[in-house]
Scaffold this motif. Structure first.
Motif, PDB file in Angstrom:
ATOM      1  N   SER A  87       0.832  -1.197   0.000  1.00 48.82           N
ATOM      2  CA  SER A  87       0.000   0.000   0.000  1.00 48.82           C
ATOM      3  C   SER A  87       0.874   1.258   0.000  1.00 48.82           C
ATOM      4  O   SER A  87       2.059   1.214   0.317  1.00 48.82           O
ATOM      5  N   MET A  88       0.273   2.363  -0.342  1.00 47.27           N
ATOM      6  CA  MET A  88       0.946   3.666  -0.356  1.00 47.27           C
ATOM      7  C   MET A  88       1.403   4.020   1.053  1.00 47.27           C
ATOM      8  O   MET A  88       0.781   3.643   2.052  1.00 47.27           O
ATOM      9  N   MET A  89       2.483   4.751   1.141  1.00 48.22           N
ATOM     10  CA  MET A  89       2.960   5.233   2.432  1.00 48.22           C
ATOM     11  C   MET A  89       1.912   6.157   3.059  1.00 48.22           C
ATOM     12  O   MET A  89       1.309   6.996   2.379  1.00 48.22           O
ATOM     13  N   GLY A  90       1.655   5.981   4.348  1.00 45.85           N
ATOM     14  CA  GLY A  90       0.778   6.902   5.062  1.00 45.85           C
ATOM     15  C   GLY A  90      -0.712   6.687   4.900  1.00 45.85           C
ATOM     16  O   GLY A  90      -1.498   7.602   5.175  1.00 45.85           O
ATOM     17  N   VAL A  91      -1.131   5.486   4.448  1.00 49.21           N
ATOM     18  CA  VAL A  91      -2.568   5.227   4.334  1.00 49.21           C
ATOM     19  C   VAL A  91      -2.949   3.992   5.143  1.00 49.21           C
ATOM     20  O   VAL A  91      -2.120   3.120   5.401  1.00 49.21           O
ATOM     21  N   GLU A  92      -4.198   3.947   5.535  1.00 44.42           N
ATOM     22  CA  GLU A  92      -4.718   2.770   6.222  1.00 44.42           C
ATOM     23  C   GLU A  92      -6.200   2.625   5.905  1.00 44.42           C
ATOM     24  O   GLU A  92      -6.882   3.606   5.581  1.00 44.42           O
ATOM     25  N   ILE A  93      -6.680   1.391   5.960  1.00 44.38           N
ATOM     26  CA  ILE A  93      -8.090   1.129   5.680  1.00 44.38           C
ATOM     27  C   ILE A  93      -8.852   1.135   7.001  1.00 44.38           C
ATOM     28  O   ILE A  93      -8.363   0.626   8.013  1.00 44.38           O
ATOM     29  N   ASN A  94     -10.028   1.740   6.997  1.00 45.07           N
ATOM     30  CA  ASN A  94     -10.850   1.798   8.198  1.00 45.07           C
ATOM     31  C   ASN A  94     -12.230   1.222   7.900  1.00 45.07           C
ATOM     32  O   ASN A  94     -12.853   1.571   6.887  1.00 45.07           O
ATOM     33  N   PHE A  95     -12.715   0.332   8.772  1.00 45.15           N
ATOM     34  CA  PHE A  95     -14.016  -0.304   8.568  1.00 45.15           C
ATOM     35  C   PHE A  95     -14.895  -0.118   9.795  1.00 45.15           C
ATOM     36  O   PHE A  95     -14.480  -0.408  10.920  1.00 45.15           O
ATOM     37  N   ASP A  96     -16.104   0.397   9.576  1.00 46.36           N
ATOM     38  CA  ASP A  96     -17.068   0.602  10.649  1.00 46.36           C
ATOM     39  C   ASP A  96     -18.187  -0.425  10.475  1.00 46.36           C
ATOM     40  O   ASP A  96     -19.066  -0.255   9.619  1.00 46.36           O
ATOM     41  N   SER A  97     -18.159  -1.480  11.254  1.00 46.19           N
ATOM     42  CA  SER A  97     -19.128  -2.568  11.110  1.00 46.19           C
ATOM     43  C   SER A  97     -20.564  -2.098  11.361  1.00 46.19           C
ATOM     44  O   SER A  97     -21.514  -2.684  10.847  1.00 46.19           O
ATOM     45  N   LYS A  98     -20.723  -1.024  12.148  1.00 44.49           N
ATOM     46  CA  LYS A  98     -22.059  -0.527  12.451  1.00 44.49           C
ATOM     47  C   LYS A  98     -22.734   0.037  11.202  1.00 44.49           C
ATOM     48  O   LYS A  98     -23.967   0.033  11.096  1.00 44.49           O
ATOM     49  N   LEU A  99     -21.923   0.537  10.262  1.00 40.15           N
ATOM     50  CA  LEU A  99     -22.474   1.113   9.038  1.00 40.15           C
ATOM     51  C   LEU A  99     -22.635   0.080   7.922  1.00 40.15           C
ATOM     52  O   LEU A  99     -23.282   0.355   6.912  1.00 40.15           O
ATOM     53  N   CYS A 100     -22.049  -1.093   8.107  1.00 38.66           N
ATOM     54  CA  CYS A 100     -22.091  -2.133   7.083  1.00 38.66           C
ATOM     55  C   CYS A 100     -23.468  -2.801   7.040  1.00 38.66           C
ATOM     56  O   CYS A 100     -23.964  -3.283   8.064  1.00 38.66           O
ATOM     57  N   SER A 101     -24.083  -2.834   5.857  1.00 37.33           N
ATOM     58  CA  SER A 101     -25.398  -3.457   5.691  1.00 37.33           C
ATOM     59  C   SER A 101     -25.294  -4.912   5.267  1.00 37.33           C
ATOM     60  O   SER A 101     -26.299  -5.614   5.185  1.00 37.33           O
TER      61      SER A 101
END
Length: 263
Positions: free
Chosen positions: A180-194
Motif C-alpha cells: 500500500s501507499m505510504m501513510g494510508v490505512e483502511i478503516n471499517f465501521d461494522s455498524k455502518l455495514c449493511s
C-alpha cells in the motif's frame, strides 16, 4: 506460475531472482476515496468540504512525472488486450519513466511530454483504474531496458492486471513487493455495514474481503488499500485514511528506487 512458486520453494527462488528481485511497488488509493486522518472523526453522514489540505494520492504521480526527463506511454494495455477486457479501455497502457525508456521499441508506444503523461494518468483515473507505481523488474526484462534501476513503472490497473492476478497466489517473499501507499490505512465501521456484499463481489483485486455473519470482513494483511471497496460502499462503512505527509513519504520512497532525473 504463481501457484507453483507457493508450492515449490526452489521455483520461487528462481522466479524471484529472474523477474521480481527487489521489487518495490506502491498501490495508490483512488482519488476521492481518502479522508485525512486529522478529520476522520467528523460524522460520516455530513458533507466534508474539499480544502487545499485534502490529500490526493495521484499527486504522487504528477510530481514524479514532472521530475522525470523521459516519459513513454504504451499504446495499449497488454493485460486488458490479452484478457479481452470488456469493462475498461484497452488503449490506456502503462506509463514508464526514466532513462530506460529510451530502449523501449516505438512499436509498443510513444515518447511523450510531462503534460501528456499527466493527461494520460488523468484519463486512467476517470476510467476507474487503479494506479500502481514503482520498480518492477519484470518490466525491465520483457522490455529489455537494461538495469531495473533505470525504469520506473506506472500501471493503471483493472482486474485483468497480471500482477494483481498473481499476487494472491504468490509466496510472501515475492508478493510483498506490492504494498500500500505510504501513510494510508483502511478503516471499517461494522455498524455502518449493511452486509450487501458489493465490496466482496468483484471490487477487491486480491480477494481480501469476505462476508461473515452478515458483515464484511477485511483481511488487512492481504489488502493493498486501492480504495475500490470504499468507492463502491454506499453506506461509507469503508474509508481510506491518509496522513498529510503521505505524498512526500511516497515520493521519497520512489526516489530511492529509480533516478528519473538521470540523463
Amino acid at each position: 506460475m504463481a501457484k507453483t512458486c507457493s508450492k515449490v520453494p526452489l521455483v520461487s527462488k528462481i522466479v524471484d531472482k529472474l523477474l521480481f528481485e527487489r521489487d518495490d511497488i506502491q498501490v495508490l488509493p483512488r482519488d476521492g476515496t481518502t479522508m485525512n486522518l486529522s478529520i476522520k472523526d467528523i460524522q460520516i453522514d455530513k458533507d466534508i468540504p474539499v480544502t487545499p489540505n485534502v490529500v490526493f494520492p495521484s499527486e504522487v504521480l504528477r510530481e514524479v512525472i514532472k521530475r522525470s526527463n523521459y516519459h513513454f506511454i504504451m499504446n495499449f494495455c497488454i493485460c486488458r488486450v490479452s484478457s479481452d477486457c470488456k469493462d475498461y479501455p484497452h488503449e490506456l497502457g502503462c506509463l514508464f519513466l526514466g532513462r530506460g525508456t529510451q530502449k523501449i521499441s516505438t512499436k509498443l508506444g510513444r515518447v511523450v511530454s510531462a503534460n501528456e503523461a499527466i493527461e494520460h494518468i488523468e484519463k486512467c483515473n476517470k476510467a476507474g483504474l487503479v494506479h500502481i507505481i514503482g520498480r518492477n523488474k519484470i518490466d525491465s526484462v520483457w522490455l529489455n531496458t537494461g538495469p531495473k534501476e533505470d525504469l520506473l513503472s506506472i500501471c493503471s490497473c483493472c482486474p485483468c492486471c497480471c500482477l494483481w492476478k498473481m499476487t494472491p497466489d504468490l509466496p510472501e517473499n515475492i508478493s510483498g513487493g506490492l504494498t500500500s501507499m505510504m501513510g494510508v490505512e483502511i478503516n471499517f465501521d461494522s455498524k455502518l455495514c449493511s452486509g450487501c456484499g458489493k465490496c466482496a463481489l468483484g471490487s477487491c483485486f486480491v480477494n481480501a474481503i469476505t462476508l461473515k455473519d452478515g458483515k464484511a470482513v477485511i483481511d488487512k494483511k492481504n489488502c493493498r488499500i486501492c480504495g475500490r471497496c470504499a468507492e463502491i460502499c454506499e453506506n461509507k462503512a469503508i474509508t481510506v485514511l491518509i496522513t498529510s505527509d503521505a505524498v512526500v513519504r511516497s515520493i521519497e520512497r520512489i526516489d530511492k528506487l529509480v533516478d528519473v532525473k538521470s540523463e
